[in-house]
Design a protein around this motif. Structure first.
Motif, short mmCIF file in Angstrom:
data_model
loop_
_atom_site.label_atom_id
_atom_site.label_comp_id
_atom_site.label_asym_id
_atom_site.label_seq_id
_atom_site.Cartn_x
_atom_site.Cartn_y
_atom_site.Cartn_z
N GLY A 1 9.31 15.80 -2.83
CA GLY A 1 9.41 14.41 -2.41
C GLY A 1 8.16 13.96 -1.66
O GLY A 1 7.37 14.77 -1.18
N VAL A 2 8.01 12.65 -1.53
CA VAL A 2 6.81 12.10 -0.89
C VAL A 2 7.19 11.03 0.12
O VAL A 2 8.06 10.19 -0.14
N VAL A 3 6.55 11.09 1.29
CA VAL A 3 6.79 10.14 2.36
C VAL A 3 5.49 9.40 2.65
O VAL A 3 4.44 10.03 2.85
N ALA B 1 10.15 8.12 0.54
CA ALA B 1 10.46 7.37 1.76
C ALA B 1 9.24 6.59 2.23
O ALA B 1 8.10 7.04 2.06
N ILE B 2 9.51 5.44 2.83
CA ILE B 2 8.49 4.66 3.53
C ILE B 2 8.95 4.57 4.98
O ILE B 2 10.01 4.01 5.27
N ASP B 3 8.16 5.16 5.86
CA ASP B 3 8.56 5.25 7.27
C ASP B 3 7.63 4.45 8.16
O ASP B 3 6.43 4.68 8.19
N SER B 4 8.21 3.52 8.93
CA SER B 4 7.44 2.72 9.89
C SER B 4 7.81 3.05 11.33
O SER B 4 7.44 2.33 12.24
N VAL B 5 8.56 4.14 11.52
CA VAL B 5 9.10 4.47 12.84
C VAL B 5 8.35 5.64 13.49
O VAL B 5 8.00 5.60 14.66
N ARG C 1 5.36 16.03 0.49
CA ARG C 1 4.04 15.45 0.72
C ARG C 1 4.15 14.28 1.70
O ARG C 1 5.02 13.43 1.55
N LEU C 2 3.27 14.26 2.68
CA LEU C 2 3.23 13.20 3.68
C LEU C 2 1.91 12.46 3.54
O LEU C 2 0.84 13.05 3.72
N ILE C 3 1.98 11.18 3.22
CA ILE C 3 0.80 10.36 2.96
C ILE C 3 0.66 9.32 4.07
O ILE C 3 1.60 8.58 4.35
N LEU D 1 0.83 -1.20 0.00
CA LEU D 1 0.00 0.00 0.00
C LEU D 1 0.87 1.26 0.00
O LEU D 1 0.54 2.25 -0.66
N ALA D 2 1.98 1.22 0.74
CA ALA D 2 2.89 2.36 0.78
C ALA D 2 3.55 2.58 -0.58
O ALA D 2 3.66 3.73 -1.04
N VAL D 3 3.98 1.52 -1.22
CA VAL D 3 4.58 1.63 -2.56
C VAL D 3 3.55 2.20 -3.53
O VAL D 3 3.86 3.10 -4.34
N MET D 4 2.33 1.70 -3.47
CA MET D 4 1.26 2.18 -4.34
C MET D 4 1.00 3.68 -4.11
O MET D 4 0.76 4.44 -5.05
N ALA D 5 1.07 4.10 -2.83
CA ALA D 5 0.86 5.52 -2.52
C ALA D 5 1.96 6.39 -3.12
O ALA D 5 1.70 7.48 -3.65
N LEU D 6 3.21 5.92 -3.05
CA LEU D 6 4.31 6.66 -3.66
C LEU D 6 4.10 6.77 -5.17
O LEU D 6 4.31 7.84 -5.76
#
Length: 332
Positions: A241-243, A221-225, A267-269, A137-142
């Motif tokens: 850029g998009v996170v 970026a994909i952030d899980s922290v 952008r923060l998604i 889902l995160a990859v798709m959002a990017l």
């Protein structure tokens, strides 16, 4: 005569949550249109919290935990599913508000299920689990925000050695992105390079949130922290850029400013896998079946029987679980 099966049941005594294996009857399962024999499940950070009675995620006891499962339909009152169908369940607060997958059978609402896509089986589906589903889902959002592998720059994955991070690194690398993997464990460097990471970033280098803008580094970026890590990542994003934010292992706070959004158009998604709509779920699972290297997934998966799950619940909270944990639910 009631048919009994085994499951992990949580009870509460004097505000202390206790876990133990018990016999459960089919008739004792919650209401739902579909009865599933649960073959496989997995362990997520949320499962670790529930097993240890943290976060008040479960409000009613006794309770069967397990936020994911895959298995075979035994009976169905819904025309979309028939006996023998292979299905996947993630999200919908199963394992929290509704009994989950840490028992040999589950009865659930048909709307919560997804058909097993071609090219995937139950074991691999749960080696992916909610963590891998969230990664996709995160990859798709990017991608929806315009990110593509032919752009100049790296995509950062934080918490890269964990469940979400491991699958995210593997998917992104397989799609052709240059991936920077952040971790605090030196013993996982080779592991992450094996997944396709092109560079390794010590997580300690991403914790200073005192400056609103730093040198532009990350295309996406994909952030899980979360917390200071996410704030730092925002300050290093390239222009426009998009996170994709999908976790809070470091805390739920975000000590950031609006400066990266105003001066760089960052952008923060937010990524929500729990209440994700059905059609997007189906798309994500089909893409996982096609775009995640299964042989590589096998190398990052540890298999345990449900009977041995309890110590792992503590390990995942301490950051001691690398990759994915596959649970053989029938082994209890």
């Amino acid at each position: 005569m009631k048919k009994a099966f085994r499951g992990l049941v949580l009870t509460q005594q004097d505000k202390t949550v206790l876990a133990g294996f018990q016999d459960i009857a089919i008739e004792d399962l919650p209401e739902g249109e579909v009865l599933v024999r649960v073959d496989w499940s997995t362990l997520n950070y949320k499962d670790g919290m529930i097993l240890n009675g943290l976060g008040r995620l479960v409000r009613q006891y006794p309770h069967v935990p397990g936020v994911d499962f895959a298995g075979e339909v035994i009976s169905s009152d819904d025309p979309r599913y028939a006996s023998g169908d292979q299905v996947i369940l993630t999200g919908w607060r199963v394992g929290e508000a509704h009994w989950g997958g840490y028992a040999q059978y589950a009865r659930v609402n048909a709307d919560w299920l997804v058909p097993m896509p071609d090219g995937l089986d139950g074991a691999h589906a749960m080696a992916i689990g909610t963590a891998g589903f969230t990664s996709m889902l995160a990859v798709m959002a990017l991608e929806e925000q315009g990110l593509s592998p032919d752009q100049d720059g790296e995509v950062l994955v934080t918490g890269a050695a964990g469940g979400v991070g491991s699958v995210a690194v593997s998917i992104l690398a397989n799609l052709g992105y240059r991936v920077a993997a952040s971790t605090g464990r030196a013993d996982t460097y080779d592991y992450l390079r094996g997944l396709g990471a092109t560079s390794i970033i010590d997580r300690a280098a991403l914790t200073d949130a005192s400056k609103p803008l730093l040198r532009e580094r990350w295309l996406g970026a994909i952030d899980s922290v979360g917390s200071t890590t996410l704030a730092h990542v925002l300050s290093e994003m390239k222009y426009h850029g998009v996170v994709a934010a999908c976790g809070l292992a470091g805390g739920p706070d975000l000590p950031a400013t609006v400066i990266p959004f105003l001066l760089r158009g960052v952008r923060l998604i937010g990524i929500d896998s729990v209440m994700c709509p059905y059609e997007k779920r189906v798309t994500a699972w089909k893409r996982l079946a096609q775009e995640l290297p299964m042989a590589q997934l096998d190398t990052v998966t540890t298999k345990v029987g449900l009977r041995d799950i309890l110590p792992w619940g503590e390990k995942i909270l301490k950051g001691q679980v690398r990759g994915r944990l596959l649970i053989d639910v029938q082994d209890c």
